[in-house]
Design a protein around this motif. Structure first.
Motif, PDB file in Angstrom:
ATOM      1  N   SER A  48       7.882  -1.474  -2.303  1.00 59.74           N
ATOM      2  CA  SER A  48       7.407  -1.130  -1.546  1.00 59.74           C
ATOM      3  C   SER A  48       7.002  -0.556  -0.829  1.00 59.74           C
ATOM      4  O   SER A  48       7.830   0.458  -0.506  1.00 59.74           O
ATOM      5  CB  SER A  48       7.389  -2.580  -0.814  1.00 59.74           C
ATOM      6  N   PHE A  49       6.105   0.211  -0.532  1.00 57.62           N
ATOM      7  CA  PHE A  49       5.248   0.883   0.475  1.00 57.62           C
ATOM      8  C   PHE A  49       4.514   0.198   1.912  1.00 57.62           C
ATOM      9  O   PHE A  49       3.918  -0.381   1.840  1.00 57.62           O
ATOM     10  CB  PHE A  49       4.385   2.085  -0.143  1.00 57.62           C
ATOM     11  N   GLY A  50       5.710   0.059   2.717  1.00 58.91           N
ATOM     12  CA  GLY A  50       4.884  -0.019   4.128  1.00 58.91           C
ATOM     13  C   GLY A  50       4.729  -2.065   3.338  1.00 58.91           C
ATOM     14  O   GLY A  50       5.553  -2.566   2.902  1.00 58.91           O
ATOM     15  N   ASP A  51       3.466  -2.383   3.524  1.00 61.12           N
ATOM     16  CA  ASP A  51       2.964  -4.336   3.308  1.00 61.12           C
ATOM     17  C   ASP A  51       3.047  -3.997   1.696  1.00 61.12           C
ATOM     18  O   ASP A  51       2.273  -4.491   1.021  1.00 61.12           O
ATOM     19  CB  ASP A  51       2.000  -4.585   4.557  1.00 61.12           C
ATOM     20  N   ASN A  52       2.767  -2.962   0.989  1.00 60.18           N
ATOM     21  CA  ASN A  52       2.208  -2.833  -0.449  1.00 60.18           C
ATOM     22  C   ASN A  52       3.588  -3.026  -1.329  1.00 60.18           C
ATOM     23  O   ASN A  52       3.678  -1.451  -1.771  1.00 60.18           O
ATOM     24  CB  ASN A  52       1.475  -1.739  -0.449  1.00 60.18           C
ATOM     25  N   GLU A  53       3.072  -4.740  -2.061  1.00 65.18           N
ATOM     26  CA  GLU A  53       5.195  -4.518  -2.529  1.00 65.18           C
ATOM     27  C   GLU A  53       4.142  -4.119  -3.812  1.00 65.18           C
ATOM     28  O   GLU A  53       3.070  -4.614  -5.132  1.00 65.18           O
ATOM     29  CB  GLU A  53       4.929  -5.895  -3.243  1.00 65.18           C
ATOM     30  N   VAL A  54       4.368  -2.594  -4.290  1.00 63.58           N
ATOM     31  CA  VAL A  54       4.208  -1.871  -5.638  1.00 63.58           C
ATOM     32  C   VAL A  54       4.865  -2.506  -6.753  1.00 63.58           C
ATOM     33  O   VAL A  54       4.198  -3.047  -8.309  1.00 63.58           O
ATOM     34  CB  VAL A  54       3.986  -0.955  -5.276  1.00 63.58           C
ATOM     35  N   LEU A  55       5.620  -2.832  -7.155  1.00 60.14           N
ATOM     36  CA  LEU A  55       6.955  -3.012  -8.135  1.00 60.14           C
ATOM     37  C   LEU A  55       7.664  -4.452  -7.602  1.00 60.14           C
ATOM     38  O   LEU A  55       8.235  -4.522  -6.955  1.00 60.14           O
ATOM     39  CB  LEU A  55       7.757  -2.474  -8.501  1.00 60.14           C
ATOM     40  N   GLY A  72      -1.367   0.263 -17.932  1.00 59.85           N
ATOM     41  CA  GLY A  72      -1.754  -0.168 -16.839  1.00 59.85           C
ATOM     42  C   GLY A  72      -2.719   0.393 -15.862  1.00 59.85           C
ATOM     43  O   GLY A  72      -3.096   1.510 -16.262  1.00 59.85           O
ATOM     44  N   LYS A  73      -3.015  -0.973 -15.049  1.00 63.13           N
ATOM     45  CA  LYS A  73      -4.579  -0.058 -14.458  1.00 63.13           C
ATOM     46  C   LYS A  73      -4.229   0.887 -13.079  1.00 63.13           C
ATOM     47  O   LYS A  73      -3.365   0.617 -12.687  1.00 63.13           O
ATOM     48  CB  LYS A  73      -5.202  -1.655 -14.111  1.00 63.13           C
ATOM     49  N   SER A  74      -4.672   1.546 -12.935  1.00 64.22           N
ATOM     50  CA  SER A  74      -4.370   3.231 -12.077  1.00 64.22           C
ATOM     51  C   SER A  74      -4.639   1.913 -10.797  1.00 64.22           C
ATOM     52  O   SER A  74      -4.903   0.128 -10.482  1.00 64.22           O
ATOM     53  CB  SER A  74      -6.036   3.354 -11.634  1.00 64.22           C
ATOM     54  N   GLY A  75      -2.810   2.391 -10.153  1.00 66.71           N
ATOM     55  CA  GLY A  75      -2.307   1.881  -8.382  1.00 66.71           C
ATOM     56  C   GLY A  75      -1.787   1.059  -9.355  1.00 66.71           C
ATOM     57  O   GLY A  75      -0.820  -0.047  -8.307  1.00 66.71           O
ATOM     58  N   CYS A  76      -1.607   0.598 -10.657  1.00 67.19           N
ATOM     59  CA  CYS A  76      -0.458  -0.959 -10.504  1.00 67.19           C
ATOM     60  C   CYS A  76       1.352  -0.667 -10.333  1.00 67.19           C
ATOM     61  O   CYS A  76       1.748  -0.970 -10.275  1.00 67.19           O
ATOM     62  CB  CYS A  76      -0.817  -1.080 -11.814  1.00 67.19           C
ATOM     63  N   GLY A  77       1.864   1.364 -10.671  1.00 69.16           N
ATOM     64  CA  GLY A  77       2.162   1.121 -10.002  1.00 69.16           C
ATOM     65  C   GLY A  77       3.503   1.523 -10.771  1.00 69.16           C
ATOM     66  O   GLY A  77       4.922   1.908 -11.503  1.00 69.16           O
ATOM     67  N   LYS A  78       2.516   2.244 -11.597  1.00 72.74           N
ATOM     68  CA  LYS A  78       3.500   3.289 -13.225  1.00 72.74           C
ATOM     69  C   LYS A  78       4.107   4.646 -12.594  1.00 72.74           C
ATOM     70  O   LYS A  78       5.272   4.850 -13.310  1.00 72.74           O
ATOM     71  CB  LYS A  78       2.198   3.789 -14.583  1.00 72.74           C
ATOM     72  N   SER A  79       3.094   5.199 -11.811  1.00 69.45           N
ATOM     73  CA  SER A  79       4.561   6.386 -11.674  1.00 69.45           C
ATOM     74  C   SER A  79       5.254   5.948 -10.741  1.00 69.45           C
ATOM     75  O   SER A  79       6.239   7.266 -10.796  1.00 69.45           O
ATOM     76  CB  SER A  79       3.180   7.638 -10.906  1.00 69.45           C
ATOM     77  N   THR A  80       4.920   5.136  -9.749  1.00 64.88           N
ATOM     78  CA  THR A  80       6.110   5.475  -8.734  1.00 64.88           C
ATOM     79  C   THR A  80       7.081   4.530  -9.716  1.00 64.88           C
ATOM     80  O   THR A  80       8.377   4.987  -9.577  1.00 64.88           O
ATOM     81  CB  THR A  80       5.944   3.654  -7.971  1.00 64.88           C
ATOM     82  N   LEU A  81       7.339   3.390 -11.688  1.00 65.95           N
ATOM     83  CA  LEU A  81       8.481   3.077 -11.898  1.00 65.95           C
ATOM     84  C   LEU A  81       9.234   4.317 -12.389  1.00 65.95           C
ATOM     85  O   LEU A  81      10.330   4.422 -12.116  1.00 65.95           O
ATOM     86  CB  LEU A  81       7.778   2.684 -12.678  1.00 65.95           C
TER      87      LEU A  81
HETATM   88  N1  LIG Z   1       4.186   8.101  -1.506  1.00 65.09           N
HETATM   89  C1  LIG Z   1       3.635   6.841  -1.088  1.00 65.09           C
HETATM   90  N2  LIG Z   1       3.171   5.523   0.025  1.00 65.09           N
HETATM   91  C2  LIG Z   1       3.283   4.613  -0.312  1.00 65.09           C
HETATM   92  N3  LIG Z   1       1.617   4.563  -0.574  1.00 65.09           N
HETATM   93  C3  LIG Z   1       2.094   4.661  -2.472  1.00 65.09           C
HETATM   94  C4  LIG Z   1       3.042   5.946  -2.501  1.00 65.09           C
HETATM   95  N4  LIG Z   1       3.003   5.833  -3.727  1.00 65.09           N
HETATM   96  C5  LIG Z   1       2.369   5.398  -4.306  1.00 65.09           C
HETATM   97  N5  LIG Z   1       1.933   4.435  -3.185  1.00 65.09           N
HETATM   98  C6  LIG Z   1       0.886   3.116  -3.417  1.00 65.09           C
HETATM   99  O1  LIG Z   1       1.280   2.573  -4.237  1.00 65.09           O
HETATM  100  C7  LIG Z   1       0.731   2.781  -5.501  1.00 65.09           C
HETATM  101  C8  LIG Z   1       1.013   2.221  -7.057  1.00 65.09           C
HETATM  102  O2  LIG Z   1       0.713   3.381  -7.224  1.00 65.09           O
HETATM  103  P1  LIG Z   1       1.349   4.955  -8.798  1.00 65.09           P
HETATM  104  O3  LIG Z   1       2.865   4.176  -8.724  1.00 65.09           O
HETATM  105  O4  LIG Z   1       1.169   6.059  -8.224  1.00 65.09           O
HETATM  106  O5  LIG Z   1       0.079   3.629  -9.591  1.00 65.09           O
HETATM  107  P2  LIG Z   1       0.188   4.552 -10.844  1.00 65.09           P
HETATM  108  O6  LIG Z   1      -0.159   3.015 -11.356  1.00 65.09           O
HETATM  109  O7  LIG Z   1      -2.159   4.780 -10.795  1.00 65.09           O
HETATM  110  O8  LIG Z   1       0.700   5.677 -11.323  1.00 65.09           O
HETATM  111  C9  LIG Z   1      -0.955   2.139  -5.028  1.00 65.09           C
HETATM  112  O9  LIG Z   1      -1.067   1.681  -4.561  1.00 65.09           O
HETATM  113  C10 LIG Z   1      -0.638   3.843  -4.194  1.00 65.09           C
HETATM  114  O10 LIG Z   1      -1.633   3.670  -3.192  1.00 65.09           O
END
Ligand SMILES: Nc1ncnc2c1ncn2[C@@H]1O[C@H](COP(=O)(O)OP(=O)(O)O)[C@@H](O)[C@H]1O
Ligand SMILES: [Mg+2]
Lengths: 278, 268
Positions: A48-55, A72-81
C-alpha cells in the motif's frame, strides 16, 4: 483451440498449479535444455501507499524461463508489482522468492525510459550493466558482445543523444543483458515507440529471450503484444491476479493470426468488464 | 541567465568563418565613428579621448612596464580570490547537495549571508584587513562563493532521479554513483555558476581596487583620474572589459570540452 483460459482461480488451485505447471513445461521443451532462468514464487504479496491499497494479495508461481506478460488498466499496480519483484521497493507483507541464491546481477529491469547516461558513450552505457564486473578485463568485450546482440555494434562510440528512441531502448536492453541476468523484468519498455519500431523490438525481445533463457516478466498495456510474446498473460485487477491466461500457440508466432486475435479479444473483454465496474 | 541560454550559445562557435567575422563589424564600426567624432572635435577629448590617444597611452604604459605590472597584479588577485571562493563554494555545494544533515546545518545560514551585498562589507573589510592584499582576496572570494555554491547545489539536486535509481540498480557504489552520474549531471549547472562568478569576480575587483589599493588596474585608473589622464582611465576600463571577455571565453572552451556529450555542443 489449444488455449487454456482460466478465470478467477481459487488460491488452492493456484498453489497446485504452481507445483505442477504443465503448460510451462510444454513451452519449455521447445527451448534449449540449459535454461539459466530462475523460477519465481510470490505469495500473499501486499503493498500500500498510505491509504491506497495497491496490491491486495498476489499469489503467483512463474517457472524458470517462462515469458509472462502482465496487463491491467492504468494504475492497477503493474509497475508496483514489478518494482517489488526487482527489489526496488519494500514489501508490506507476503514474500517473493527465487528458487536459488540471487545476486543483484541476476535480476535486471528495463523501464519505459531508456535511462542512459547522456555523458557516456553507447559502449560505456552498456558496461554499466556489468555491475561489479565493470572493472574486469573482459568488460569491453562483454559489452561489445551485448551491443552486437541488440544490433548496435556500429553505434558503440556515439553519444546517446544522437540515437533514435528505438535505438536508445536497444542500448538499454544491451545493458540489461550484459550481465546474463536470470530474471528480466520489463516495465512497458516499448510504450514510447512508434508501431513499426515496436514490432521489430518485440522480435528482438523474443529472440534474446529464446537465446538466453532468462525468465521474462513483461508489463505492457498492449494486449496484442502480450499474446504475441508471452507464454502466459496475467490480468491484474483490484490488486489481485484476476485472470491467468496461458498462451500455447507455437513459436514463431504469426502476428495477427486468428488464434492470437481470439485470445486478445477475450483478454480485452476481461479488462473492459473490469473497467465497467469502476 | 537560464541554463538553456548559456549552453545553446556556443553553437555560434561552430558557424563558418565568415559568420565569425560578422560579430566584429559592429565594434569596429563604433571605434571608427568614435575616432572620427574625436578628430573632428564633435566629441571633446576632455570628455572622451580618441581611440588613437587611448592606444598611444597604452603603448607608453606598456613600454614603462607599468601596464603589465598592474594587469598582472589584478589578474593574480582575481585568480586567487576565484580559486578560494570557488573551491569553498563548490565544497559547500557538494556537501549540501549530497547530505541532508549538512544542508540542514548550513544552508539557511548561507542563504541569510547571501542577502548581504558583499560590496557593502567594504568598510568593514578595510577595518579588518586595511588595504592589504587579503582585503581584495576576501571580497573576491566572498563574491565568487555564492554563484558557485548555489549552482553546484542546484545541479546536484536536479540530477535525474531515474538515472540515480538506474545507477543503484546496477550496483554502483556511492563514489561511483557520484563520479559517473551525479557529478556529470550537475556539471552544466556548475558551469552556469562559474560564468556568473567570473562576472562578479571582475566587478568586485574593480570596486575594491578603486577604493582601496596601491596597485592593480583599478588603482591605475584612480591615479590617472587624479592627474586628469582621461586616456589612461578609458584604457583601464577597456582592459577590464577585455579581461572579462577572456575569462568568459576560457570558461566556454572548458565547458565545450567537458560537455561534448550535450546536444547543444554537438556538431550538426
Ligand atoms: N511511490 C509511490 N507513492 C505513492 N503512490 C504510488 C507510488 N507508486 C505508485 N503509486 C500508486 O499506486 C498505484 C499503482 O501504480 P502503478 O503500479 O504505477 O500502476 P500501473 O499499473 O499503471 O503501472 C497508483 O494509484 C499510483 O498512484
Ligand atoms: Mg506503470
Amino acid at each position: 483451440m489449444q488455449t487454456a483460459l482460466r478465470t478467477s482461480l481459487p488460491e488452492t488451485e493456484l498453489a497446485s498449479r504452481a507445483n505442477f505447471a504443465p503448460h510451462a513445461r510444454v513451452v519449455r521443451e521447445e527451448r534449449p535444455a540449459q535454461t539459466i532462468g530462475l523460477p519465481l514464487s510470490i505469495s500473499g504479496l501486499r503493498k500500500s501507499f498510505g491509504d491506497n491499497e495497491v496490491l491486495r494479495g498476489i499469489d503467483l508461481h512463474i517457472p524458470a524461463g517462462q515469458f509472462v506478460a502482465i496487463v491491467g488498466k492504468s494504475g492497477c499496480g503493474k509497475s508496483t508489482l514489478l518494482r517489488l519483484i526487482a527489489g526496488l521497493d519494500k514489501i508490506d507483507s507476503g514474500s517473493i522468492s527465487f528458487g536459488d541464491e540471487v545476486r543483484t546481477e541476476d535480476i535486471r529491469v528495463m523501464f519505459q525510459e531508456p535511462r542512459l547516461l547522456p555523458w557516456a558513450r553507447v559502449l560505456s552505457n552498456v558496461e554499466v550493466g556489468l555491475g561489479r564486473d565493470r572493472a574486469s578485463k573482459d568488460a569491453h568485450a562483454r559489452a561489445e558482445k551485448a551491443l552486437t546482440e541488440v544490433g548496435l555494434a556500429d553505434k558503440r562510440d556515439q553519444w546517446p543523444s544522437v540515437l533514435s528512441g528505438g535505438q536508445k531502448q536497444r542500448v538499454a536492453l544491451g545493458r540489461a543483458l550484459v550481465s546474463r541476468p536470470r530474471v528480466l523484468a520489463f516495465d512497458e519498455p516499448l510504450g514510447a515507440l512508434d508501431a513499426l519500431t515496436r514490432i521489430s523490438m518485440q522480435r528482438l525481445l523474443e529472440r534474446v529471450w529464446r537465446d538466453q533463457g532468462f525468465t521474462a516478466i513483461l508489463v505492457t498495456h498492449d494486449v496484442a503484444e502480450a499474446v504475441a510474446l508471452a507464454d502466459r498473460v496475467l490480468v491484474i485487477d483490484e490488486g489481485r491476479i484476476a485472470h491467468d491466461v496461458v498462451v500455447n500457440t507455437a513459436r514463431p508466432r504469426e502476428r495477427g493470426s486468428a488464434e492470437l486475435a481470439a485470445l486478445e479479444g477475450s483478454i480485452l473483454s476481461h479488462l473492459l468488464s473490469a473497467d465497467d465496474r469502476t | 541567465m537560464s541554463l538553456i541560454d548559456s549552453i545553446s550559445f556556443p553553437r555560434s562557435f561552430r558557424l563558418p568563418r565568415v559568420d565569425g567575422l560578422i560579430q566584429w563589424i559592429v565594434p569596429l564600426a563604433i571605434i571608427a565613428i568614435w575616432q572620427v567624432a574625436s578628430v573632428t572635435g564633435f566629441v571633446p577629448t576632455r570628455v572622451l579621448p580618441a581611440p588613437s590617444d587611448v592606444a598611444l597611452a597604452g603603448w607608453k604604459l606598456l613600454l614603462s612596464g607599468e601596464l603589465v605590472r598592474n594587469i598582472w597584479v589584478s589578474f593574480w588577485r582575481a585568480s586567487i580570490g576565484f580559486l578560494i571562493g570557488g573551491s569553498v563554494g563548490f565544497a559547500f555545494g557538494l556537501a549540501n547537495g549530497l547530505s541532508q544533515l549538512s544542508a540542514k546545518l548550513t544552508d539557511t545560514t548561507l542563504q541569510m549571508v547571501r542577502n548581504v551585498p558583499h560590496l557593502a562589507l567594504i568598510p568593514l573589510v578595510i577595518l579588518w584587513f586595511g588595504i592589504d592584499e587579503s582585503a581584495k582576496l576576501f571580497l573576491v572570494a566572498l563574491g565568487v562563493f555564492f554563484p558557485i555554491y548555489l549552482n553546484t547545489l542546484h545541479g546536484i539536486r536536479t540530477v535525474d532521479p531515474q538515472l540515480i535509481e538506474m545507477g543503484r540498480i546496477y550496483g554502483m557504489t556511492d563514489s561511483e554513483l557520484f563520479r559517473r552520474v551525479i557529478f556529470p549531471g550537475a556539471l552544466p549547472s556548475i558551469f552556469v555558476g562559474i560564468r556568473f562568478a567570473l562576472g562578479i569576480m571582475w566587478l568586485t575587483l574593480i570596486v575594491a581596487e578603486t577604493i582601496a589599493a596601491s596597485s592593480g588596474l583599478g588603482y591605475m585608473a584612480m591615479q590617472a583620474r587624479e592627474f586628469m589622464l582621461i586616456d589612461v582611465v578609458v584604457l583601464s576600463i577597456l582592459i577590464y572589459a577585455l579581461l572579462g571577455k577572456l575569462a568568459d571565453s576560457a570558461s566556454r572552451v572548458l565547458e565545450r570540452a567537458t560537455l561534448s556529450w550535450h546536444p547543444a555542443f554537438q556538431k550538426r
